[in-house]
Write an enzyme that holds these catalytic residues in place. Structure first.
Site, PDB file in Angstrom:
ATOM      1  N   GLY A  95       6.863   5.421  -3.595  1.00 27.64           N
ATOM      2  CA  GLY A  95       7.299   4.569  -2.492  1.00 27.64           C
ATOM      3  C   GLY A  95       6.655   4.963  -1.172  1.00 27.64           C
TER       4      GLY A  95
ATOM      5  N   LEU B 135      -1.919   5.110   4.707  1.00 26.54           N
ATOM      6  CA  LEU B 135      -1.494   5.072   3.307  1.00 26.54           C
ATOM      7  C   LEU B 135      -2.560   4.365   2.466  1.00 26.54           C
ATOM      8  CD1 LEU B 135       2.337   4.326   3.404  1.00 26.54           C
ATOM      9  CD2 LEU B 135       1.087   6.449   3.831  1.00 26.54           C
TER      10      LEU B 135
ATOM     11  N   ASN C 264       8.402  -7.522   8.020  1.00 25.60           N
ATOM     12  CA  ASN C 264       7.839  -6.211   8.324  1.00 25.60           C
ATOM     13  C   ASN C 264       6.377  -6.177   7.906  1.00 25.60           C
ATOM     14  OD1 ASN C 264       7.467  -3.433   8.684  1.00 25.60           O
ATOM     15  ND2 ASN C 264       8.202  -2.987   6.604  1.00 25.60           N
TER      16      ASN C 264
ATOM     17  N   GLY D  78      -4.571   1.595   4.344  1.00 28.91           N
ATOM     18  CA  GLY D  78      -6.002   1.525   4.039  1.00 28.91           C
ATOM     19  C   GLY D  78      -6.451   0.160   3.550  1.00 28.91           C
TER      20      GLY D  78
ATOM     21  N   ASN E 246     -52.421   3.481  -1.195  1.00 31.15           N
ATOM     22  CA  ASN E 246     -51.947   4.680  -0.495  1.00 31.15           C
ATOM     23  C   ASN E 246     -51.415   5.749  -1.434  1.00 31.15           C
ATOM     24  OD1 ASN E 246     -49.825   2.951  -1.192  1.00 31.15           O
ATOM     25  ND2 ASN E 246     -48.481   3.788   0.402  1.00 31.15           N
TER      26      ASN E 246
ATOM     27  N   ARG F  86      -4.884  -5.121  -9.099  1.00 34.89           N
ATOM     28  CA  ARG F  86      -5.306  -6.528  -9.060  1.00 34.89           C
ATOM     29  C   ARG F  86      -6.738  -6.742  -8.581  1.00 34.89           C
ATOM     30  NH1 ARG F  86      -0.444  -9.009  -5.870  1.00 34.89           N
ATOM     31  NH2 ARG F  86       0.029  -6.817  -5.497  1.00 34.89           N
TER      32      ARG F  86
HETATM   33  C1  UD1 Z   1       5.795  -2.881   2.108  1.00 35.91           C
HETATM   34  C2  UD1 Z   1       7.074  -2.795   2.934  1.00 35.91           C
HETATM   35  C3  UD1 Z   1       7.529  -4.212   3.289  1.00 35.91           C
HETATM   36  C4  UD1 Z   1       6.423  -4.949   4.017  1.00 35.91           C
HETATM   37  C5  UD1 Z   1       5.127  -4.925   3.197  1.00 35.91           C
HETATM   38  C6  UD1 Z   1       3.981  -5.460   4.013  1.00 35.91           C
HETATM   39  C7  UD1 Z   1       8.264  -0.792   2.165  1.00 35.91           C
HETATM   40  C8  UD1 Z   1       9.355  -0.293   1.340  1.00 35.91           C
HETATM   41  N1  UD1 Z   1       8.070  -2.106   2.167  1.00 35.91           N
HETATM   42  O1  UD1 Z   1       6.149  -3.539   0.911  1.00 35.91           O
HETATM   43  O2  UD1 Z   1       8.701  -4.160   4.100  1.00 35.91           O
HETATM   44  O3  UD1 Z   1       6.831  -6.286   4.254  1.00 35.91           O
HETATM   45  O4  UD1 Z   1       4.786  -3.565   2.838  1.00 35.91           O
HETATM   46  O5  UD1 Z   1       2.843  -5.556   3.215  1.00 35.91           O
HETATM   47  O6  UD1 Z   1       7.586  -0.038   2.823  1.00 35.91           O
HETATM   48  N2  UD1 Z   1       1.658   3.016  -0.933  1.00 35.91           N
HETATM   49  C9  UD1 Z   1       1.357   4.330  -1.161  1.00 35.91           C
HETATM   50  N3  UD1 Z   1       2.174   5.082  -1.936  1.00 35.91           N
HETATM   51  C10 UD1 Z   1       3.309   4.574  -2.487  1.00 35.91           C
HETATM   52  C11 UD1 Z   1       3.614   3.226  -2.259  1.00 35.91           C
HETATM   53  C12 UD1 Z   1       2.777   2.471  -1.457  1.00 35.91           C
HETATM   54  O7  UD1 Z   1       0.336   4.825  -0.671  1.00 35.91           O
HETATM   55  O8  UD1 Z   1       4.015   5.331  -3.185  1.00 35.91           O
HETATM   56  C13 UD1 Z   1       0.755   2.198  -0.090  1.00 35.91           C
HETATM   57  C14 UD1 Z   1       0.068   1.137  -0.919  1.00 35.91           C
HETATM   58  O9  UD1 Z   1      -1.240   1.571  -1.308  1.00 35.91           O
HETATM   59  C15 UD1 Z   1      -0.016  -0.017   0.015  1.00 35.91           C
HETATM   60  C16 UD1 Z   1       1.118   0.187   0.992  1.00 35.91           C
HETATM   61  O10 UD1 Z   1       1.522   1.528   0.859  1.00 35.91           O
HETATM   62  O11 UD1 Z   1      -1.209  -0.004   0.763  1.00 35.91           O
HETATM   63  C17 UD1 Z   1       2.260  -0.771   0.774  1.00 35.91           C
HETATM   64  O12 UD1 Z   1       2.839  -0.521  -0.493  1.00 35.91           O
HETATM   65  P1  UD1 Z   1       3.459  -1.641  -1.391  1.00 35.91           P
HETATM   66  O13 UD1 Z   1       4.094  -1.018  -2.569  1.00 35.91           O
HETATM   67  O14 UD1 Z   1       2.498  -2.714  -1.613  1.00 35.91           O
HETATM   68  O15 UD1 Z   1       4.635  -2.159  -0.438  1.00 35.91           O
HETATM   69  P2  UD1 Z   1       5.248  -3.589  -0.428  1.00 35.91           P
HETATM   70  O16 UD1 Z   1       6.163  -3.705  -1.597  1.00 35.91           O
HETATM   71  O17 UD1 Z   1       4.225  -4.606  -0.267  1.00 35.91           O
END
Ligand code: UD1
Ligand code: CA
Length: 452
Positions: free
Chosen positions: A78, A8, A166, A101, A383, A15
């Site tokens: 999500g 992902l 998680n 990623g 050269n 940020r």
């Molecule tokens: C997510 C987890 C959470 C965990 C945390 C760890 C879910 C719902 N929650 O939360 O349980 O503790 O990661 O860091 O999964 N991304 C996409 N597309 C999207 C949304 C996210 O590619 O639509 C990617 C983001 O680039 C990122 C990763 O997924 O690398 C995590 O997404 P983020 O929205 O930061 O999840 P958290 O709220 O941190």
């Protein structure tokens, strides 16, 4: 069992405050997503898919050398929605592993342990215990068994007190993953499709959720801003420094060396402070590297001494040679055994023969220099005529006087001597002395001009 990885990488990464997609920011010289990709390769993944959203062109261009499929997630709805952009393309019998990623430092051993727990309908989850679990999804257990993951924003105070969280990394049978994804809705505080809802679904289906806990939280730390990236960089570099020390390389200060690539060193090498190694660098035994050197894609033979502040790129330096201080060794340089290159000498696409020396203030480009040659201070190989490059050949035993210009193409014969201050435009025969200067004369009683 075949492994198929979904990475992902669709988050905007606001940020980072950068025009570059977050996962392209570099750690140890390569994009974060490349670390994740390399991990997939080491794990022997059959298929790797990258889910991207922002900066797709930049991403694809910088990752041209990846053997991956790209899945666009146009809108970030999500993590479950993100996985869904890729998961239908995975063979149902494969184990699907979800990585991120922006989580660059997960070790293969950790993921191997995670994957081995996966069978038909269970889920294998990577978790970590954090002193401050704020913001993370909490692992909720009943009688020790995982029953669900509750996101921080959706959690009660009681659940927020749980420290096991998680990491987001999970492995699951691909067809079961796709079954589950179809059932996930966005009925939660953030209005997102949560990948984590899979856990409750699996439990509801009567399936088991296995967990693997990581010991070091850096392995699962994601990067959201440059501070976190810099922190992970230091952790990574510290790890490299420690393995160098363990393998017998002396470091003046393990906090002050950066390896952006692979550094191999024989026994009894010593590296002083603030050196940077890029690409693939190989040191023989007993190599001594002074402070502030930058060395890229080069091979340095045994017992060489690289003195302070030298920059070396794409070069081979044979044993017992000395370089620096302040030398610049550019691509295509071969310094043969026991040669010496001193301060403010720039060398490019040139072979310097055994026992030969260029001690001071010179430019040697596109040259073939034999053994036992002495290059005097301020020697320049001319050269380039503004359009084309030409070669200079200096044969064994030649002595090039200081401040000589060698206008290429030109050949200096064996044991030939060139007097200081000469401009050489024609080939020189073996065993000769060549001068090209106007004869010295003095004018008696000559007065300097006076200011009007
Ligand atoms: C997510 C987890 C959470 C965990 C945390 C760890 C879910 C719902 N929650 O939360 O349980 O503790 O990661 O860091 O999964 N991304 C996409 N597309 C999207 C949304 C996210 O590619 O639509 C990617 C983001 O680039 C990122 C990763 O997924 O690398 C995590 O997404 P983020 O929205 O930061 O999840 P958290 O709220 O941190
Ligand atoms: Ca996050």
């Amino acid at each position: 069992m075949n492994l198929s990885v979904i990475i992902l990488a669709a988050g905007a990464g606001t940020r980072m405050r950068s025009s570059k997609p977050k996962v392209l920011h570099r750690l140890a010289g390569i994009p974060m997503v490349e670390h994740v990709y390399n991990t997939c390769k080491t794990l022997g993944a059959k298929q790797v898919q990258v889910v991207y959203g922002h900066g797709g062109n930049q991403l694809k261009e910088q990752c041209q050398h990846f053997d991956v499929e790209w899945a666009l997630q146009a809108e970030q709805l999500g993590t479950a929605h993100a996985v869904q952009q890729a998961s239908p393309a995975v063979n149902g019998e494969d184990v699907a592993l979800v990585l991120y990623g922006d989580v660059p430092l997960t070790r293969c051993e950790t993921l191997e342990a995670l994957i081995k727990d996966v069978s038909a309908n269970n889920v294998s989850l990577l978790t970590v215990e954090l002193d401050d679990p704020t913001g993370y999804g909490r692992i909720v257990r009943e009688n020790g068994k995982v029953t669900s993951i509750v996101e921080h924003k959706d959690a009660t105070d009681e659940i927020r007190a749980i420290k096991e969280v998680n990491t987001g990394i999970l492995a699951i049978n691909a067809s079961y993953l796709n079954d589950c994804l179809k059932k996930i809705d966005n009925d939660n505080v953030q209005g997102e499709y949560y990948l984590t809802d899979i856990i409750a679904l699996a439990v509801n289906d009567g399936n088991e959720v296995f967990t693997t806990q990581v010991e070091h939280s850096y392995e699962v730390e994601g990067v959201n801003d440059r501070k976190q990236l810099a922190r992970l960089e230091r952790i990574f570099q510290r790890g490299i420094a420690e393995s160098l020390l363990t393998d017998g390389t002396g470091l003046a200060d393990p906090e002050r060396i950066d390896v952006r690539g692979i550094l191999k060193a024989g026994s009894d090498c010593f590296i002083d402070v603030n050196c940077v190694f890029e690409g693939e660098v190989e040191l023989g035994t007993g190599v001594n590297i002074g402070p502030g050197c930058v060395i890229k894609d080069s091979v340095i033979g045994s017992d060489c001494i690289i003195k302070p502040y030298s920059v070396i790129e794409n070069a081979t330096i044979d044993k017992q040679s000395e370089v620096g201080p302040f030398s610049r060794i550019r691509p295509g340089t071969l310094l043969r055994e026991n040669s010496r290159v001193g301060n403010f000498v720039e060398i490019k696409n040139t072979t310097l023969g055994k026992n030969s020396k260029a001690g001071h203030l010179s430019y040697l480009g596109d040259s073939e220099i034999g053994k036992d040659v002495n290059i005097g201070a301020g020697t320049i190989t001319c050269n380039y005529d503004g359009a084309n490059k030409y070669k200079t050949v200096i044969k064994a035993g030649a002595f090039i006087g200081s401040d000589t210009q060698l206008v290429a193409p030109v050949t200096v014969g064996k044991n030939a001597t060139i007097a200081a201050g000469s401009t050489i435009t024609k080939d020189i025969e073996d065993d000769t002395l060549t001068l090209s200067r106007t004869a010295q004369k003095s004018i008696k009683g000559w007065a300097r001009p006076k200011k009007k």
